[in-house]
Structures are given as structure tokens and as C-alpha cells.
Motif scaffolding. Structure first.
Motif, PDB file in Angstrom:
ATOM      1  N   LEU A 117      33.938  18.452   2.196  1.00 29.80           N
ATOM      2  CA  LEU A 117      32.323  18.333   1.608  1.00 29.80           C
ATOM      3  C   LEU A 117      32.140  16.446   1.228  1.00 29.80           C
ATOM      4  O   LEU A 117      30.559  16.336   1.914  1.00 29.80           O
ATOM      5  CB  LEU A 117      31.500  19.386   0.962  1.00 29.80           C
ATOM      6  N   THR A 118      32.927  16.055   0.678  1.00 28.37           N
ATOM      7  CA  THR A 118      32.549  15.033   0.752  1.00 28.37           C
ATOM      8  C   THR A 118      32.706  13.858   1.774  1.00 28.37           C
ATOM      9  O   THR A 118      32.103  13.526   2.374  1.00 28.37           O
ATOM     10  CB  THR A 118      33.573  14.402  -0.325  1.00 28.37           C
ATOM     11  N   GLN A 119      33.699  14.339   2.843  1.00 28.28           N
ATOM     12  CA  GLN A 119      33.789  14.084   4.335  1.00 28.28           C
ATOM     13  C   GLN A 119      32.427  14.204   5.120  1.00 28.28           C
ATOM     14  O   GLN A 119      31.997  12.935   5.578  1.00 28.28           O
ATOM     15  CB  GLN A 119      34.908  14.535   4.914  1.00 28.28           C
ATOM     16  N   LEU A 120      32.190  15.439   4.780  1.00 25.52           N
ATOM     17  CA  LEU A 120      30.452  15.682   5.446  1.00 25.52           C
ATOM     18  C   LEU A 120      29.852  14.403   5.602  1.00 25.52           C
ATOM     19  O   LEU A 120      28.515  14.353   5.968  1.00 25.52           O
ATOM     20  CB  LEU A 120      30.343  17.088   5.760  1.00 25.52           C
ATOM     21  N   VAL A 121      29.740  14.371   4.066  1.00 24.23           N
ATOM     22  CA  VAL A 121      28.431  13.813   2.892  1.00 24.23           C
ATOM     23  C   VAL A 121      28.430  12.379   3.723  1.00 24.23           C
ATOM     24  O   VAL A 121      27.426  11.708   2.923  1.00 24.23           O
ATOM     25  CB  VAL A 121      28.540  14.115   2.305  1.00 24.23           C
ATOM     26  N   LEU A 122      29.809  11.249   3.388  1.00 24.03           N
ATOM     27  CA  LEU A 122      29.614  10.180   3.476  1.00 24.03           C
ATOM     28  C   LEU A 122      29.210   9.588   4.708  1.00 24.03           C
ATOM     29  O   LEU A 122      28.977   8.458   4.180  1.00 24.03           O
ATOM     30  CB  LEU A 122      31.298   9.939   3.014  1.00 24.03           C
ATOM     31  N   PRO A 123      29.349   9.662   5.344  1.00 26.66           N
ATOM     32  CA  PRO A 123      28.669   8.808   5.947  1.00 26.66           C
ATOM     33  C   PRO A 123      27.209   8.459   6.529  1.00 26.66           C
ATOM     34  O   PRO A 123      26.871   7.362   6.495  1.00 26.66           O
ATOM     35  CB  PRO A 123      28.683   9.408   7.596  1.00 26.66           C
ATOM     36  N   HIS A 124      27.030   9.231   5.357  1.00 28.79           N
ATOM     37  CA  HIS A 124      25.281   9.188   5.227  1.00 28.79           C
ATOM     38  C   HIS A 124      24.733   8.455   3.979  1.00 28.79           C
ATOM     39  O   HIS A 124      24.564   7.542   4.250  1.00 28.79           O
ATOM     40  CB  HIS A 124      24.385  11.032   4.687  1.00 28.79           C
ATOM     41  N   LEU A 125      26.435   8.854   3.296  1.00 35.42           N
ATOM     42  CA  LEU A 125      26.047   7.974   2.261  1.00 35.42           C
ATOM     43  C   LEU A 125      26.518   5.894   2.292  1.00 35.42           C
ATOM     44  O   LEU A 125      25.472   5.235   1.886  1.00 35.42           O
ATOM     45  CB  LEU A 125      27.249   7.945   0.975  1.00 35.42           C
ATOM     46  N   ARG A 126      27.231   6.435   3.022  1.00 34.92           N
ATOM     47  CA  ARG A 126      27.320   5.240   3.395  1.00 34.92           C
ATOM     48  C   ARG A 126      26.465   4.048   4.431  1.00 34.92           C
ATOM     49  O   ARG A 126      26.389   2.824   4.264  1.00 34.92           O
ATOM     50  CB  ARG A 126      29.048   4.768   4.447  1.00 34.92           C
ATOM     51  N   ALA A 127      25.545   4.795   5.362  1.00 39.44           N
ATOM     52  CA  ALA A 127      24.672   4.500   6.150  1.00 39.44           C
ATOM     53  C   ALA A 127      23.564   3.821   4.872  1.00 39.44           C
ATOM     54  O   ALA A 127      23.070   2.790   5.802  1.00 39.44           O
ATOM     55  CB  ALA A 127      24.210   5.298   7.126  1.00 39.44           C
ATOM     56  N   GLN A 128      23.220   4.621   3.950  1.00 41.18           N
ATOM     57  CA  GLN A 128      22.733   4.754   3.358  1.00 41.18           C
ATOM     58  C   GLN A 128      22.912   2.357   2.169  1.00 41.18           C
ATOM     59  O   GLN A 128      21.702   2.275   1.602  1.00 41.18           O
ATOM     60  CB  GLN A 128      22.375   5.329   2.080  1.00 41.18           C
ATOM     61  N   ARG A 129      23.587   3.182   2.038  1.00 46.41           N
ATOM     62  CA  ARG A 129      24.773   1.467   0.974  1.00 46.41           C
ATOM     63  C   ARG A 129      24.368   2.154   0.033  1.00 46.41           C
ATOM     64  O   ARG A 129      23.930   1.185  -1.513  1.00 46.41           O
ATOM     65  CB  ARG A 129      24.812   0.406   1.424  1.00 46.41           C
ATOM     66  N   SER A 130      23.967   3.658  -0.953  1.00 50.08           N
ATOM     67  CA  SER A 130      24.297   3.931  -2.386  1.00 50.08           C
ATOM     68  C   SER A 130      24.128   5.385  -1.944  1.00 50.08           C
ATOM     69  O   SER A 130      24.108   6.086  -1.283  1.00 50.08           O
ATOM     70  CB  SER A 130      22.468   3.876  -2.171  1.00 50.08           C
ATOM     71  N   GLY A 131      24.057   6.259  -3.453  1.00 47.15           N
ATOM     72  CA  GLY A 131      24.898   7.641  -3.525  1.00 47.15           C
ATOM     73  C   GLY A 131      25.627   8.003  -4.602  1.00 47.15           C
ATOM     74  O   GLY A 131      26.187   6.461  -4.869  1.00 47.15           O
ATOM     75  N   ARG A 132      26.020   8.506  -5.016  1.00 43.77           N
ATOM     76  CA  ARG A 132      27.149   9.273  -6.086  1.00 43.77           C
ATOM     77  C   ARG A 132      27.331  10.139  -5.526  1.00 43.77           C
ATOM     78  O   ARG A 132      26.758  11.469  -5.138  1.00 43.77           O
ATOM     79  CB  ARG A 132      25.405   9.782  -7.666  1.00 43.77           C
ATOM     80  N   ILE A 133      28.825  10.560  -5.769  1.00 37.81           N
ATOM     81  CA  ILE A 133      29.521  11.648  -6.011  1.00 37.81           C
ATOM     82  C   ILE A 133      30.274  12.237  -7.265  1.00 37.81           C
ATOM     83  O   ILE A 133      31.231  10.934  -7.575  1.00 37.81           O
ATOM     84  CB  ILE A 133      30.378  11.156  -4.876  1.00 37.81           C
ATOM     85  N   VAL A 134      29.906  13.133  -7.590  1.00 35.06           N
ATOM     86  CA  VAL A 134      30.199  13.359  -8.408  1.00 35.06           C
ATOM     87  C   VAL A 134      31.271  15.034  -8.796  1.00 35.06           C
ATOM     88  O   VAL A 134      30.547  15.822  -7.944  1.00 35.06           O
ATOM     89  CB  VAL A 134      28.627  13.849  -9.498  1.00 35.06           C
ATOM     90  N   ASN A 135      32.714  14.931  -9.327  1.00 34.73           N
ATOM     91  CA  ASN A 135      33.101  15.855  -8.688  1.00 34.73           C
ATOM     92  C   ASN A 135      33.938  16.743 -10.161  1.00 34.73           C
ATOM     93  O   ASN A 135      33.999  16.084 -11.432  1.00 34.73           O
ATOM     94  CB  ASN A 135      34.536  14.468  -8.746  1.00 34.73           C
ATOM     95  N   VAL A 136      33.076  17.788 -10.334  1.00 41.26           N
ATOM     96  CA  VAL A 136      33.315  18.274 -11.682  1.00 41.26           C
ATOM     97  C   VAL A 136      34.686  18.605 -11.609  1.00 41.26           C
ATOM     98  O   VAL A 136      35.213  19.386 -11.264  1.00 41.26           O
ATOM     99  CB  VAL A 136      32.637  19.669 -11.754  1.00 41.26           C
ATOM    100  N   SER A 137      35.964  18.163 -12.783  1.00 39.05           N
ATOM    101  CA  SER A 137      37.141  18.219 -13.202  1.00 39.05           C
ATOM    102  C   SER A 137      36.799  19.342 -14.343  1.00 39.05           C
ATOM    103  O   SER A 137      36.465  20.234 -13.832  1.00 39.05           O
ATOM    104  CB  SER A 137      37.640  17.303 -13.111  1.00 39.05           C
ATOM    105  N   SER A 138      37.685  18.476 -15.386  1.00 40.91           N
ATOM    106  CA  SER A 138      37.994  19.469 -16.561  1.00 40.91           C
ATOM    107  C   SER A 138      38.927  18.408 -17.336  1.00 40.91           C
ATOM    108  O   SER A 138      39.719  17.723 -16.800  1.00 40.91           O
ATOM    109  CB  SER A 138      38.310  21.071 -16.027  1.00 40.91           C
TER     110      SER A 138
END
Length: 280
Positions: A117-138
Motif C-alpha cells: 500500500l505504501t508503494q501505491l501511495v508513494l508516487p503521489h506523495l513524492r509528486a507533492q513533495r509532502s506527506g506523512r506515512i504512519v506505520n502502526v508497529s507495537s
């Protein structure tokens, strides 16, 4: 740069049908985000839809489902600013007892679904040169328990993946944040305990399986496990402050456990775990 609120920003949250994901959808909506809550069971998200959340069906083990979900958000909103990779579950049982098919499914949901899912979203975040990816670990990505080998392996993997991704994306203006929940009152504990009892409750590891089920049962009680809104508040802060921390451990008890893990030697921490699970 993220503003003090989410006005005009779009967030996609997986595992939004209950627990941390549901609470996060409510929190980000309150902060002004346009929120898309994704889960396999849309019928469980009627309350979120009533709060203005866009609910979409998504299975993080199905590539077509994830692709379709991202395309829907982009088609309807034209952008994605925040991705919260929350979908996951705990598969417990002694390593000897857990079929490799189940171990692979644990990785498919907790690691590979997150990564795809991160791969699918990343091109759009890079194009905007902004964004947050929050990974819920533990906190399970930093410590360990008996009968949790596969679950902890996935969370250790999420921690390493997130660290690499953070420095990889820094030049592109995208922040990567890890959330490390401790004991939270959700369906997670019951599902994990049930899997331990199902696989190892009648094997050579029976004593550990029943001890784990008791511990997780206590963690789900009010006053012991924290409300999921505590985690949601941390995520809300992480996606709106100008410079987010790389990690947020919540609640306070989670920070105490991680501090103990840092200070104690492996053997000393082994002894703590052994006593906690009544193995000595």
C-alpha cells in the motif's frame, strides 16, 4: 509542511473497522481531514460513515483491492496526504505448533500489505513533495514474548522497514512515523489469546499458552489497557505537527517497558518475561 490542523488534507487509514483504526478515523476527522477508512468489512463502519468518514472495502492481502482503493481516493479527492498503515493482527502459538501457511499470512497482513500500500501511495506523495506515512508497529517490535515468534518477527520487520524508508524519503519531503502501542483495549488481545490456545493450548507449550491468555485477558480490562483514543491522539499529533518525532510509544506504560528493554541485558529481560509468564 503539515498545518496545525488537517483542513484540506486527505488521509487513508487501514484497519478502520475497529480499535485503533476506528479511533484514528474519528480523531483525524475531528482535526479537519478528509478521511477514508478502509477495512475488509464495510458493514462494521456504519458509525464512521455517520461521522462523515468515507468508508471503502480493502483487503491488504489483495493487490487489486488496494490498487482500487487508492485509485478511488485519488479519483474523488485528487490527492493523498497521510497514509496510516494500521491493519494487522496477532498470530500466536509456539513456533513448533504454528503452520508455515499461517506464518506467511501473518507477514502478508502485517508487513507485505503495509509495504504494498505504501508503494501505491508513494508516487503521489513524492509528486507533492509532502506527506506523512504512519506505520502502526507495537512495543512488540522492540521486545518479545513466548509463543509470539511470528507476530514479533513482523513488528521487528515493520520497525526496520520504517527506519530505512524514513531516510529514503527524507529528500522527497515525506515523513515516516512509527507508532508503538502497548496494552490497548481492542479486539487484538482476544484474537491473539485465542490463537495461542488453539495452536498450543494442548501441546507441550500449554502452560505458556494459558498464561498468555490470562495476561491478555487482564490487559483488555478497563483501567489496565488504555483506550484506543490514546493512540489516535498520538497519530493526530504526528500528522499535524511541523516536525514529527520518528516514534511515538503510547501509553506511558509502553514507554516504561521499552525503557526496561533498553536498560536490561537480554538475560535479565528473559528472566522478567519468564516470571511474567509463570515459567519458573
Amino acid at each position: 509542511m503539515a498545518r496545525a490542523d488537517g483542513a484540506g488534507q486527505v488521509a487513508l487509514i487501514t484497519g478502520a473497522s475497529s480499535g485503533i483504526g476506528e479511533a484514528t478515523a474519528v480523531e483525524l476527522t475531528r482535526r479537519g481531514f478528509v478521511v477514508y477508512g478502509a477495512a475488509r468489512r464495510v458493514d462494521r463502519m456504519a458509525a464512521l460513515a455517520g461521522r462523515g468518514v468515507h468508508v471503502i472495502e480493502m483487503d491488504v492481502t489483495d493487490d487489486a483491492s488496494m490498487t482500487s482503493g487508492v485509485e478511488q481516493v485519488l479519483r474523488e479527492q485528487g490527492r493523498i496526504d497521510v497514509l496510516v498503515n494500521n491493519a494487522g493482527y496477532g498470530s500466536y502459538g509456539a513456533l513448533e505448533d504454528v503452520p508455515l501457511e499461517e506464518a506467511r499470512r501473518q507477514f502478508e497482513v502485517n508487513v507485505f500489505g503495509l509495504a504494498r500500500l505504501t508503494q501505491l501511495v508513494l508516487p503521489h506523495l513524492r509528486a507533492q513533495r509532502s506527506g506523512r506515512i504512519v506505520n502502526v508497529s507495537s512495543i512488540g517490535g522492540k521486545m518479545y514474548e513466548p509463543l509470539g515468534a511470528w507476530y514479533h518477527a513482523t513488528k521487528f520487520a515493520v520497525e526496520g522497514l520504517s527506519d530505512s524508508l524514513r531516510v529514503e524519503l527524507e529528500p522527497h519531503g515525506v515523513h515516516v512515523i512509527v507508532i508503538e502501542p502497548g496494552a490497548i483495549r481492542t479486539e487484538w488481545g482476544g484474537i491473539s489469546a485465542e490463537s495461542a490456545l488453539t495452536r498450543s493450548g494442548d501441546t507441550a507449550y500449554s502452560a505458556q499458552a494459558h498464561a498468555l491468555a490470562r495476561i491478555y485477558g487482564v490487559a483488555d480490562r478497563p483501567g489496565v489497557g488504555a483506550d484506543p483514543r490514546v493512540v489516535a491522539a498520538a497519530i493526530g499529533k504526528a500528522v499535524t505537527v511541523r516536525r514529527p518525532r520518528t516514534r511515538y510509544a503510547v501509553p506511558t506504560s509502553a514507554k516504561a517497558i521499552l525503557l526496561a528493554r533498553r536498560l536490561l541485558s537480554d538475560r535479565a529481560f528473559d528472566a522478567v518475561i519468564t516470571r511474567a509468564y509463570g515459567m519458573r
